[in-house]
Structures are given as C-alpha cells and as structure tokens.
Scaffold this active site. Structure first.
Site, PDB file in Angstrom:
ATOM      1  N   CYS D  15      22.994   3.179  43.576  1.00 23.15           N
ATOM      2  CA  CYS D  15      22.561   1.794  43.423  1.00 23.15           C
ATOM      3  C   CYS D  15      21.186   1.542  44.033  1.00 23.15           C
ATOM      4  O   CYS D  15      20.734   2.250  44.924  1.00 23.15           O
ATOM      5  CB  CYS D  15      23.524   0.822  44.109  1.00 23.15           C
ATOM      6  SG  CYS D  15      25.170   0.795  43.419  1.00 23.15           S
ATOM      7  N   GLY D  41      19.827   4.186  39.742  1.00 23.99           N
ATOM      8  CA  GLY D  41      20.991   3.777  38.956  1.00 23.99           C
ATOM      9  C   GLY D  41      20.564   3.410  37.555  1.00 23.99           C
ATOM     10  O   GLY D  41      19.810   2.466  37.377  1.00 23.99           O
ATOM     11  N   ASN D 116      24.021  -1.869  47.796  1.00 22.51           N
ATOM     12  CA  ASN D 116      23.765  -0.429  47.675  1.00 22.51           C
ATOM     13  C   ASN D 116      24.533   0.251  48.788  1.00 22.51           C
ATOM     14  O   ASN D 116      24.446  -0.164  49.948  1.00 22.51           O
ATOM     15  CB  ASN D 116      22.265  -0.147  47.811  1.00 22.51           C
ATOM     16  CG  ASN D 116      21.909   1.344  47.883  1.00 22.51           C
ATOM     17  OD1 ASN D 116      20.941   1.716  48.499  1.00 22.51           O
ATOM     18  ND2 ASN D 116      22.706   2.195  47.252  1.00 22.51           N
ATOM     19  N   GLY D 117      25.305   1.273  48.408  1.00 18.65           N
ATOM     20  CA  GLY D 117      26.073   1.977  49.422  1.00 18.65           C
ATOM     21  C   GLY D 117      27.539   1.995  49.066  1.00 18.65           C
ATOM     22  O   GLY D 117      27.921   1.754  47.921  1.00 18.65           O
ATOM     23  N   TYR D 256      15.542  14.156  48.035  1.00 17.56           N
ATOM     24  CA  TYR D 256      15.647  14.033  46.598  1.00 17.56           C
ATOM     25  C   TYR D 256      15.715  12.607  46.061  1.00 17.56           C
ATOM     26  O   TYR D 256      15.091  12.297  45.053  1.00 17.56           O
ATOM     27  CB  TYR D 256      16.869  14.815  46.102  1.00 17.56           C
ATOM     28  CG  TYR D 256      17.121  14.655  44.633  1.00 17.56           C
ATOM     29  CD1 TYR D 256      16.266  15.235  43.693  1.00 17.56           C
ATOM     30  CD2 TYR D 256      18.192  13.890  44.166  1.00 17.56           C
ATOM     31  CE1 TYR D 256      16.493  15.065  42.337  1.00 17.56           C
ATOM     32  CE2 TYR D 256      18.413  13.734  42.812  1.00 17.56           C
ATOM     33  CZ  TYR D 256      17.567  14.310  41.905  1.00 17.56           C
ATOM     34  OH  TYR D 256      17.778  14.152  40.582  1.00 17.56           O
TER      35      TYR D 256
END
Lengths: 484, 484, 484, 484
Positions: D15, D41, D116-117, D256
């Site tokens: 996300c 995402g 997010n998470g 990354y």
C-alpha cells in the site's frame, strides 16, 4: 407483435439495403433506415457517404443502434448521398472484410456497393476472373460485382453496371453510390424486395417501406423486377436493361421476414399474415377453447385464425425481454431448463384449455418441442399446432440462411412423424394452394407460371444454380479463413 | 536500457516483418518474433499461416502480447509456414483494411504479403493500374505490390514477384507466403533490415536478430540488398534478380530504431551506440561532474560518453513504468505538470552537479525542454545536452514516421537557437563525419558514395521520389476515408 | 405482451427478492428466479450463498443474464441455501456499495439481507444509531435493518430479526440468510408481494410466482402481511410476531408492475388486467373502429376493452426490439425523430380508423404525446385514449420510483388539459371505484377500510412517513457521494 | 533503473497513502501523488475529498493513470482536503469492498481512513467487537480502526483516534480526513514510512518523497515513529500520544520497495542502493569481466558493485516493455519459453565474459534460474550471482506480500544448495552486518537494539503477533468470500 424473435430456430433474412440521394443528412437518414431494417440482419452494418469530394465509410459489427447512431460516427459521414447495409452472416464468414458496403477505386472514381440476396454463379464468375489475374480480397458476392463493373469496357457507369449485372444469376437487390449517382437494381425475377420513396426533394431506396416510414418519406412504388433506378441531380430515371420476365417474389417475406408494418408489392404484411391465419383456420380447424400465438412470429396469423374460427385469442406465452444479445450462455445447471429463459407460460390463459398454438413455420423443430412441453406443464389439456406456411423442406439459395436440408424437420418426417416428435395432439400446415389463396390467388398456385418464389416449400428454384452443380469451378479457390 | 520510450517526440519505425517455413508451430513462432519486434510497430499486428490446405489469417489492433498470443488465436492458425507483421500507422490510416499481411486469391492460389518500409512511387503505380480497371480496396503500398504480382505475365511465383518488385521505388523489406514458399526480399539499397536464421530444420526471416533470439533460432546472415531469398521444401535459395548497387543501410536503425540486443549488418547495436557516445565525448567534451542519460533512448550512448570522458555515469532520471498504453489523458489540473508523469528527477544524482545530459536525437524538442527544466529544478548546476546524432532536419520517405519538415526543431533553428529554446548551458550534436567514424568509417562520410542512408540528416535521398514530385499522378485518386 | 417496456415514462418497481433453502443448486435456482424477476430491477443483481462453512457473494451491475448466469459465477457460489436481489436505483445511488444483498459478520455468524420496498423511517433510525457510535457504510435501508439486528439483545436470530423489524415503518418484503436459516418477512400491511413455493424437498421465497414457474417450483401460498416465514432443516415455520392489520396490497402491482403470468394474492395478473380493461370499456366506451394497445404495457387491458366493447383488437403499433439497453443515444440529427426509433405505426391497422388507444397509466405524458402524433400521421381519423388506472397524481414512498409530484401530468392538469396536451379527441381514466370493481370489490373502494394501497392515485398513505415530515432528523447526516 | 519490475518473483509492498489539506486542487494533487506511489500498489486506488459540505469518494480497480486522472473523475471530487490510497492485494481479497479509503458516518460527521501496513491483532480486535454487536462489512484492518474510533468515548476526533490507535499492534502509517482535519499517524516503531511536505500554503502527507516531488511540494521532514500530525486551518500540529520507542524502520524499503528517487529517513534511496552494492563487492568480490544488473531491481546495486570492484558495468539484459499489464497469458506452445518474453540477453555484452550478475533479493528463485540460463545461452563463460541483501528466509507480517515460508528458497536451502539450483558458478548474499554497514552503521547490526526491522532476514519481529499465535480468537469469524 414485434420484430425480433431472438429465436435460433428460424430462417433468417441475410441482408437489408438503403440508399438516399440529395439530402444533406444522408448518413443520419441511412442510419435510421438501417435501424428500421435491423430485422433483416443484426450482425454488422455499414454506410458509405459521398460529400462531393471524398467518400466516407463506417462499418461495424453489431447493431445499428449500438454502433452507427453515435454523434461522432454521423459527423464523420458528411455528404448528400449515401448507401447502407445491414448484414446477418453465417458462422465463419463473420469478418470485417466481408461487411458491406464494399468500396473500390475505379478509373472513373470511387464506387461503393451493397447487396441483399445471393448469387448462384458467384464462385464461377470469381474463379474465371482470378484466372485473368484479378485480385479478390473478400468472400462476398459483392466483390464479384465490383470486379465485373471494373472490367466492363463501357464508357458510362450505367453501362458498366448493366454489363456487370447482366452476368449475374440468382436473387439480388443492389444499391450503389458513385460520385454522381445512387443506383438501385432488382433482379429480373424480383425475388428480393426494393422500394422507392421520396423525402422532400430527395429520393430514397430501401428494402422495405418501414425504412421509409421511420424517416417520414413517402412511398412511391416498388422498384420493378429487372429495373435499374438511377437517382441523381436530374431526379429519378428508370432503365430496363434486362429482358422482362414474370415476377417470382419471395413468398416467405410475407410469411415471416418482412416487418409487419411494411407494405410489400402492394400488400400490407400485417393484414396478409392475418389472412393467412384465417385461411389456415378454414383448412384445418379443430375443436378448441383458445388460440395462442408463439410470440412474436405467430401473432398476426393467430389473430386471423381466432377471428376466422370464432375462438378467443389469448396470450398464453410471455416472452422475457431481458434475454438480450449479450445474454451469457448459462451454466450447465441452468441450461437444461432451456426455453424457459426466453418464454414463460401464462397459466391463466392455458390451464384446462384445449389450445390451438399458431406459429409461422417449423425449421428444425427444437423450439416448438420445448414450447409445447411448457404449455402442457402449464395445464393445457390439448395442444393443436397450426403452422401458417407449408412444410419447409428445401434450402434457399437466394439470401436466406437455411440449415442443411437434412436438418429441416419437414425434410425428414411426414406430418404424423413431426406431430409425434413435437408432442402435439394434432399438427397442420397451410397447403401451398391455401397459401396462394390467402395471397389473393383464388385458383391457388399456378403450376405453369408460379406467382411467387416458393422454392423452400416446393423445391422449384426459378434460376440456374451454377455454383451448386457438380464439378462447379468455384471449388478450386483457396479461400482464406479469417477470424476478425 | 529498454525497448520502449513511451515518448511522443521520437521518430518511429513503422513496421516489422517475420516469416518462417517448415515448422509445425509456425504461428506460435511468428507471434514470438512479432513480440520481439514490437518496438517497430505497436498499433496492429497480423499473421497469415498456411497448413497445406487453407490459409488462416488473424489481424488485430493492439499489441502482440494483448492479441496474438492467446491460445485460441494460435489454435486457429495451424500450418508449417507463416508470415507476420507489426505496424505503427499515422493518424487517419489506422483502419483494419490497412492492417497487414494482405491476402489475395490468385490463379496460382492464395498469396499473403507483409512489408516494412515505404514505396516512393506507390501512388503513381496505383493510379496507372486503377486506369486499367484494377480494383483497390486499401490505401497500403502492399496492395500495389500484390496487384503487380497479379498482373505479371510470368508463369512462376518467383517470376511474378520479380516482375512486381522490379517496378518498385523506395525502401522495402518484404515477406510473402504462398502455398509452396515463404519468400523474403530486400530493396536494392538495403535501406531496411532483414535477416535470415535457422531453427532446427526450419528457416526464419525477420527484421532484426532479436526476433531470432526469442525463439532460439541461429542467426545465419543478413539478407543482402537486392536479394530474394526463397524458403521451401528444398531449403533456402538465393536469387539476385536486380542489378547490384552499393548498400545504403539506414543509419538511424543504429542510433535509435533497432533493439539494443540486435545485431544489424554485422554490428551489435548496443556496442555501436556506446561507440557513438564515445565519439560524441571526443567531439564535444565539456567540464562536468556526471553523465546522465535520457531514459531509455540515451542510455548506451551516455555509458559510452561517460567511459570516454572519464566521468561518473549516473541515473539522474527515473521513468515511471505505470504510464502504460491505456493511460488516460489527464485532467486539465494535472496536465500542465507534463513530463513529470513519465519521468522523475533523481535529486541524489543531480543536486549541485554539472550534468552532461545525453539523448539520441531531437525531433520537435518538446520533451527535451521539459526534461531540462525538471533536472534544473532538482538542483543541477549546469546542463550540457549532447545528442548522439547529427541534427534531424529532413523528413524520411522510407518507412519512418517523421513530422512535417517545419516541425523539426533542427530545420528551423541553428545550434544556438536550439540551445536557447531548450534552456541548456551548451548543446552539441554528433557531426555527420563523427557518426561515420563511430560506425568504423575512419575517413568519415564518403561524399561520392555514401555508406549509409542518412537523408534525415543530410537530405541526400538515395532513390527517386516519384510520388512527391510536383504534379504527381497519384493526387487524382478518390481515396476513401474510413474510421474503423 | 411482454415484460419490458424500454420506456422512460413509466413508474418503476425498484426491487425483487428471492431465497431458497435446502437445494444443492441454490445459486443456480436463485439466478433463474432473479432472471424471472428482472422486470422489477434491471440495474444490478446479487446473490449470497452459504455452503455450511463459508458465505459466498457475487454482486454486479447489469442484468442477470449478462452477469450471474455464467458458469464460473455459479461455480463460485456453492451451497444449499441462498438469497438474491435485483435492483433498479435512482440516479446518484447507483454505486456498488448499495447493491444488495448486504452482508455482515455478527457474533452469531454471518447474515445477508435483501429487501424489496422502502422504509419511511430509515433516516431517523440511522441518525439515532450513528449517534450511538454505530458505523454506516452505505445509504441503503437494508444497512439500517442489519444494524437493528446487530444491536438487538435477543439470544436468537429470530428474536433479533423480530426486534429489528418491529422498529421499521414503510413497505418491505425481506429475505435473509444465516448459517442455519433462510427467513422471509412481509410488512404488516403487505404492501409489497412475497410468495412461498416448494421444489422437491426445498422451499423457495420470491417476489412473484413467475420466479417459481421458471424453476418448476410449486406455488404454496402468499406470505401473509406481517408474517415471518422461517425455512430451515425442520421445514417451514410461520411466525406472527407483529399485530395483525388489514392488508393494503399495492394495486399498481396488478395494473403494471407484476409480470402478466404471475399470480398475486390469489389473482392472475393477466386476467385481472383484462378485467380492468373491460371495466374501462364499460365506464368510458366510445364509438370507434379498432382498439389498439400501447405495447407492451397496454396489451391485456386493450384485449379486455375490445372484448367488452365488441370492437376489433388490432396491433396498430409495432415495437422495435433492437432498441436494447446498450442503444447509443442518437446524434442530434436523429434524436428529434424520437419515439419512432422504438415504435412504428402499422398503417394497415390505423389508416382511416377511429382508434381507441389503451395504455396502463400516464406519468409525465411525454411518450403518450409522441405515440398519438405517430398514429395520427399513419392515418388514424380519431384517437381516443383510455387509461386502465386512475390519474397518477401522488408520489410513492413504498419502493416505486416516481418522479417529483410536479412532474406528474395528472398533478398539474385536469382531464381536459391533459387531453389537449396529448392531442387526443377524448381521454378517460378508470375511476378509483371502477378499479376496485374490476378487482372484485363490487362496492368499489371502501372509504373506511381501503382494500389496497392506492396512495399514488388517492394520496392516502397507509403508514407513517417519519423521514418526510418537516424537521426530520435524517437531514443532518453527512452522506457520502460515491460514483463507482 | 525504473519503478516496475513486472516480476512475479518479488516481494511486494502492499500500500501507499497520501493526504493534503488546504489546496483547492486537492483531488488532482492526490491523483498525482498516488501515481508517484503506484509502485506500492497496482491493483486498486481510491480518493476521498471533502468540500466543506459533502464527502466525495472515487475508488476503482486498476492503476491511477487508467482510472483516477480522467477529467470527469477529478471534477466529481471537489474540495480543499483529500486523502488517497493505492493498494496491492493478495488473491481472494481483491474485491471492491476492501478498496480504500474506507468511509463511515459518525456522530461527529463523516470520516475516511486509509492505511499502509498491517495489524497483527486485527482479527482479535474484530472478533471482540463483533461479539459486542458491531457490524463488519469488509475484511480490511482499516474497518477495525474506524470501529475503534466510533466506539471511543472521547469528545474529540483526536482523542478518538488516539484511543483507537493505542489498541493497535503491528505496522501502520495511517491518513484520515474528517470535516475539519487531515491526520497522519505512524506506528510507534515507524516500520512503514510517512513524510510531511508543504506546497504553498497547504500541507501534504505521503508514503514517500517522490509523491511530494511530482506535485512540486517541499519536503519538510519524516513523520516520526509514534507521532500524530494534525493538519487543519491552524497549520500543522504534532502530537506524541504514545510512549516513545526506538525506531525499527523497514530496511527492505531501502533495498527494493521505495522508489530510487525518494529520500527515506534522511537517506537517498538511489545512493543507498549503490552503497549496498559497493559493500557487496567488498564482501564477496570475484574475478570477472563485467557486472550486469538484473533489470530493473538490481541496477543501482550493480552500479555500486562495478565502481567498487573496478569492473565495467554493462547492460547485459534488455527488458521488453511491451509486456504490459493486459498481456494475455500465452498459449502452451509459447509459454514454455518463459522468461524470454520479458527479458532478452544482450549478446554483445555477455559473449565469452565472466559475468557478475547483481539482483536485490531472491524470493522463490524461479526468475533467477531462468535469467541465469538465458545469459549462459548468450555465451557468458561464468555467472556469479550477487544479491544485495541477506537471504530472505522469514515471512513479513507488516504489510509486505511474502509467500508462505516454505516457498522461500532461502528457507529451504543453504547457499550451496541455492547456487546449484539456480545454476551459477558462485552465489553470495550481503551479510546482515554488511547491510547495516552500508546503511552507515559501522559496527553492523546492534544485537541488543537493532536499528531496523529486518525480520524477513532474521526472524526478529519487533511487535507482538497476536493473530498469528495458536488459538487466536480471530479464526472463528465467518468471513465472506466475494469475487467482485
């Protein structure tokens, strides 16, 4: 009474044509005309318009109302003359290359052509021209016609078109548009329809009068068998380049193909169907409580039958209008329920009744069988199936999609056999003479000079069938299979 | 380094071709080959396969990976021989009728043709044949070629193709498939590429070696300028029906069009681009801190430049890969942000730096201007733009989509003017002799016998330009505008 | 006679529901049931099935035949119990969050709910619960119901559902599915329909009997007003948790909404419509030549009228079935032709005739005006419009989409004014007492205890209208606008 | 170097979030921000805007550039404050109900939340609230959060949010929008990123700085671990409602996930990746001719490796950019060719060379194996694979999509085993201490107080994992499976 049966087990008209000269909204008018002719072909449609400088073409798969009536499409088709085409095509041929009108560049300028009907010597003509080094890029008869126009030595467009059409065999109503003219031609036997109308100062050609009605055009007359009608700045010119023969109009147009609100060859289709139903009642009346049509194809004949028989006309079957053209093929668990997705029985009108069920024709018999079972389950005590045409036992080579002969129920079984298979208490078809009587021919069918093309009932084909003879030259062509 | 710039301000290769003879998976191989050649044309793709009995065609708008590699498509293209085509087309021509390969029926059977390049006498040839009564149904050069094949008096396919191609002017690499053979031809100057490969017992033709690599085929050799290669059951036959001339291969294939992993005319494209970058550094070095490529077109040249200049190579610009082909044109409030949707500056690599920015070419200059502004905003202290080709000041008539000459920045401004407009501290292009030196021609461009076609830089067109001369016969055609 | 008018100027039923317990093909059966109920809502449809372990949901915009009957969809909905919903929604609410059934996790497990009808205190209930800290994520009444179920203190699902429903005001037929049961509830006045059927060992709930017929289920009985029917492994249990009141079934279901082949509250819809037409002929007969229905809504009433009046029933208007749901809004040049795209006059049946034109109702009057003009243009000498219901002068708050009151023609004009606007020679509506007589109430409408909900004609609303009173609490909600 | 690997064998960030307060183009800015965050995402995206009167929501499956940047979408999202979300979701959860932001009506007005998470006690919290009679309609953690906000007894929004967040366990960066404020919160360990920026007078929250850059906003600072930032008419207020703990930022964001042009926690991602590559060269140098990155994930590390090792950096692998998101799964005959559709070897740079191949990580190893085979086939003499992170041997519970542990190559094999399977001459990963050194921690990883979350390498999870303990309460929920 409606214009679309959504029924796989019907014969299908394969095409309709339209043309207009001298109107600034020619593409919009053509779109409307094609929309009214949609029952003659639902798979693809196309228009070519000419604006004095450029030809403009739009062709698309799908129905007119889904493709051609968008503002941007109309806007890209300016011009005061246009022709259009709707098409139903058999499986395997449904590729864009075959969608009409076809257009080609000639020495005298562009020419677009659209055709209703079918040639019976197209493959032979094509094979001969391929040998001469001519290029064919589609599999339509229409491409044969434009090649014949191209290779004619005549100096005039009319001369070239006459040269070309003089070589054709089969049934065809054709419209063409060049830089100067819109032309309509009907084959010498007049198998397929074509009418002429007028809207203000412009002239209109169409397969049926319903396409005149939708644009508010006045019906002038049928184009005559073998006549070439030329529309240009000088008005309408009628040419008779071909030898005159007795008309053999397709009688099935009256029985099923034409729209009920069209007038064809001087007769109203709706009232003709009622007359046919009345004749059917006279020929094969039966003791019953109600007359029920198979919707929508059997509706006017059932009304005529009920009136003539003095029986109540009842809507015993309801069609589900939500079975549209994007309807997904149902899952296995659903599919076995079959016809009930499209039709429902109206128990109110059926329960405990002796039912005369009226339909226009039987092709394979699959739908009839399901409908009979359905109305029996809804309580019908007896079911007497009456068909407002003779048994359909022969294929059509003149622009109607018929199954192979061995799939026609009437080609495989006699009346008793059919009745048993369909599961009815009695079954009767209209006789061929009864059909002609209902058409106003008191003496029935003239055995020497038949009044109509009724080859699908009688096998009496009024033209040569060059391509279908053994050893036909056409079979050596390496036709392309394309799937776009 | 990648194969798609998503950049509107680049010249575009218009086509790629592929052919294979003698492999049972010929359609699948062709799909793969076309996928590898996708950078040569993204708008439409098509395949024709022949299975010994029927030709099968599938053509579709869109990219190979979205259309041709579906199992049902491959399954409908059986056969041991096939040709394919990818196409980029300019606005207004993007209609299905123009998608290649084109197919036609001939007296000797079917023939399908696909072409990379552009004829400079197609309209003249077409106009002459229309006058002879020949029918044209598309606006492609390729239809001209198949008509020339059809009208040839020769008895053999090879003879007919030779007759046809002998009349062509321009740049063309052509593949054809008949019932017996797959044929490849390259124009006498070899402007456009065509290579020959082998996969087990089958032979393969392709625009670039990357299309051999993807199917694991071995590269045999370039088809030579003016050579006709015939693949059939007897293997490969090489014919030289045309008089031999000195090769004028398109130098822009090295600079930008070809894929970096292809080998073209004996040279690796990637290492050639690095050599060009190194030559550029030698010609127009400048005091700087970092060398930054415009991704992806400037990447190998920037690497070569950095190496030759002894400067660090840094990725100062990040491309956003989510700007795909269905990307919706952004709303007004967003649009003014322009280039930042596609590229982002990498502040880490730019802030406070004197930047040498390397790109392959400048067409209109619009993208360059936005990128320079973007990297200045990210803190670049100086921006020195280095272009790994001479100024592009002339249109291409050989199959590359170039804007009208007046839209080419280099046709309207000198170097100083361009530098000012783009907003750089300095601007330099590679010289025409420098370009030739980087290509291994130590003496630079041979003024008498130039080693390449470099007309877009020099205006020195190596063929006649019949259709583009004043009073060209082609202008009288009444071409059709279609929008499907 | 068909089930979809494609007519924008009709009142619209907003929903239909279906439920089944105890059949292994419960999702397939629900798909079929929803297909039969499609006339009650065309915009979206959904199913929740439970397989003993998981609940499975599929909801989609569009028609059942286009979305739910695909094999993969059915396959993802395993289980022996299921409920379903079809939905028509007014503009602005057409978002996926509002598509039913709604599902929520409860302490006792999952529960899915689908509703036909409309609550008149939903906003008040919602506002009160939001104040208590409850979360609302859609704008449907149905979410109010599941919150009421969630906050009930009862130990059993039936107790919770009873608690919840006891607080509702308005018209509602509801189906629910939990881990153990399928439940159906009808509001105390029974305004909206709900029937119970049996298919082998399983039980079925549906808005109309046509949804039983399509799956071959036997009709057992109507669920009674105020009844809760619980289907589970023990069979059917009938609960009467609410005080009994006199039924006020929606009379418009008979006039127009229900399918003609359904039986509603013991009456066949088709024959009831014919009776209404006959009563209309008795009340307002007129000298005429033919009786013509407005297809398809006026068909059975016109048949009843013709029979009672002793006049011929003729199909004077043909519907074009190719005006489907993806029909593109036509370009300006075409649009002004209006109704002729959907209907055509059948000149055969109209020319020179005095026509009684029969329709079921007039809403805004726009379509009626165009149809009258069309049949006059086709030659009708007189046009007498007869409407098989009283004037529609009041909005419906019980699940029918009606325009604002000021848009209803009958709210703005008297009969003469309407006749003049529509352009007919005479206009008559069925009287309210005549309507009741046709329904078998010989004495007409009972002024003290009306037999039906006829609020759209009389303004006599049988329930409270909390949300529509001035100062309603609901107006303070900060409802979300979403456009997906 | 680019932002999308199109690679199935990578870990995926799930996300990204964005929020803005005080700008009239807040929805347009949010669209841009989400476009820049698309790498976090790609499956769905949504925006909620508030215009002082109404909340407006648009959520759609697909990429931002394909859905949210259309003019009509932006126009339907007026307001001076907005939040947005991009989402990648694992199979089975990809339904519209789960797309964020989530919105609900509260007593104090509407509230929308995006996260997010991942919470590690969401199921436990949810199960407890379901028992209290609360309704859950999605399966997202975010719905748990809004329920906690709803049930808080606090009088203020900030109080309610604090109450709610105080109960959460796991990793989360959250943005919320109410009628008055936009709020951003980061979990106490700061596992997931969140930054604060300013654009003119408005303030902006975003997962990464690249989302500030695209709108031209100034980066102010990272939101701190455990901080709540409140944006409203008074500017920015910083609250610290939670006890302070040492930061454990996700180290994989550097390796990354984050975009190379972002700055994260004070470090540039691009230069950090180069440092990591340099450290890798120091740890596991090998005699070689060229350093080649796996595009695009290995690019900066390969550059750093090459520089540190003094070896030439070469682009030995070309990515095919035409493998887009609508790429059809290829037919069987094509599929076995696998990776070559996406990557091609650049023979120029590989033939006869000893190659150091650099990638960022190995997950299942499938892609690595194919790439190694491909470059060997292109002539590489030796292949030494170097990975710029430690072996990924543990699942992530903090918002990263990782396969089950048994699918992780490093969980099943030691280095030698992996090297053999992948087919390389040597294989080396960066050590965990080397990774910390490259991050500036000269002493390596602090065993007592680790500086980052590196659980995927070490299994050292910094939070409780309530839902993943045996006997977790969450397992009793009857979650719904929906497929829309």
């Amino acid at each position: 009474m409606a214009t679309n049966p959504f029924d796989d087990d019907k014969l299908r008209e394969e095409c309709g044509v339209f043309g207009v000269f001298g109107h600034e909204d020619s593409a919009a008018l053509t779109t409307l005309g094609l929309h009214a002719l949609q029952h003659r072909g639902q798979e693809a449609a196309g228009i070519v318009a000419y604006d004095g400088e450029h030809f403009h073409m739009h062709r698309a798969k799908g129905q007119v109302g889904d493709t051609l009536n968008a503002p941007d499409v109309i806007a890209r088709l300016p011009g005061h003359m246009a022709i259009g085409h709707v098409r139903y095509s058999t499986s395997g041929d449904s590729i864009m290359r075959n969608v009409q009108p076809l257009f080609a560049d000639f020495a005298f300028g562009g020419l677009a052509v659209a055709q209703n009907g079918n040639l019976t010597n197209a493959r032979a003509l094509r094979a001969a021209m391929v040998r001469e080094g001519r290029l064919f890029q589609s599999t339509t008869d229409t491409e044969v016609i434009i090649h014949l126009v191209a290779k004619s030595g005549s100096d005039t467009l009319v001369g070239r078109v006459t040269d070309a059409i003089g070589q054709l065999e089969g049934a065809y109503s054709i419209v063409l548009v060049s830089r100067k003219k819109v032309i309509g031609v009907r084959d010498p036997l007049g198998v397929r329809p074509l009418v002429l109308g007028r809207l203000d100062a412009s002239f209109v050609l169409a397969s049926e009068t319903c396409a005149l009605d939708i644009i508010g055009a006045e019906f002038l007359r049928d184009v005559e068998p073998g006549e070439m009608v030329v529309l240009d700045g000088d008005g309408v010119e009628s040419l008779r380049p071909f030898s005159r023969r007795r008309s053999r109009f397709c009688v099935f147009e009256y029985i099923y193909f034409a729209r009920p609100d069209s007038r064809v060859e001087g007769r109203g289709v709706y009232s003709t169907r009622k007359s046919i139903g009345a004749e059917l009642a006279r020929e094969s009346g039966v003791a019953a409580d109600v007359v029920v049509p198979v919707p929508d194809s059997g509706v006017p004949a059932a009304m005529g039958y009920a009136e003539a028989a003095g029986l109540p006309y009842e809507l015993g079957i309801v069609r589900n209008h939500y079975v549209g053209r994007t309807f997904i093929e149902p899952a296995d668990q659903i599919r076995h329920l079959g016809v009930r997705l499209k039709h429902s029985p109206n128990r109110d009108a059926l329960d405990g009744k002796r039912v005369v069920l009226v339909d226009d024709s039987i092709v394979r018999g699959t739908t009839s069988t399901k409908i009979v079972e359905m109305i029996r389950n809804a309580g019908a005590r007896e079911v007497h199936l009456r068909i407002s045409s003779p048994p359909t036992a022969h294929s059509c080579f003149y622009g109607i999609d018929t199954p192979e002969r061995e799939q026609l129920l009437a080609a495989r079984h006699d009346i008793e056999g059919m009745a048993a298979l369909i599961g009815v208490d009695s079954l009767a078809f209209l006789s061929i003479d009864g059909l002609h009587r209902a058409m106003g021919e008191a003496a029935g069918r003239n055995a020497i000079e038949p009044q109509f093309c009724d080859a699908c009932f009688t096998g009496d084909y009024p033209t040569g069938l060059t391509d279908f003879e053994e050893g036909s030259i056409g079979s050596e062509l390496s036709l392309l299979e394309e799937d776009v």
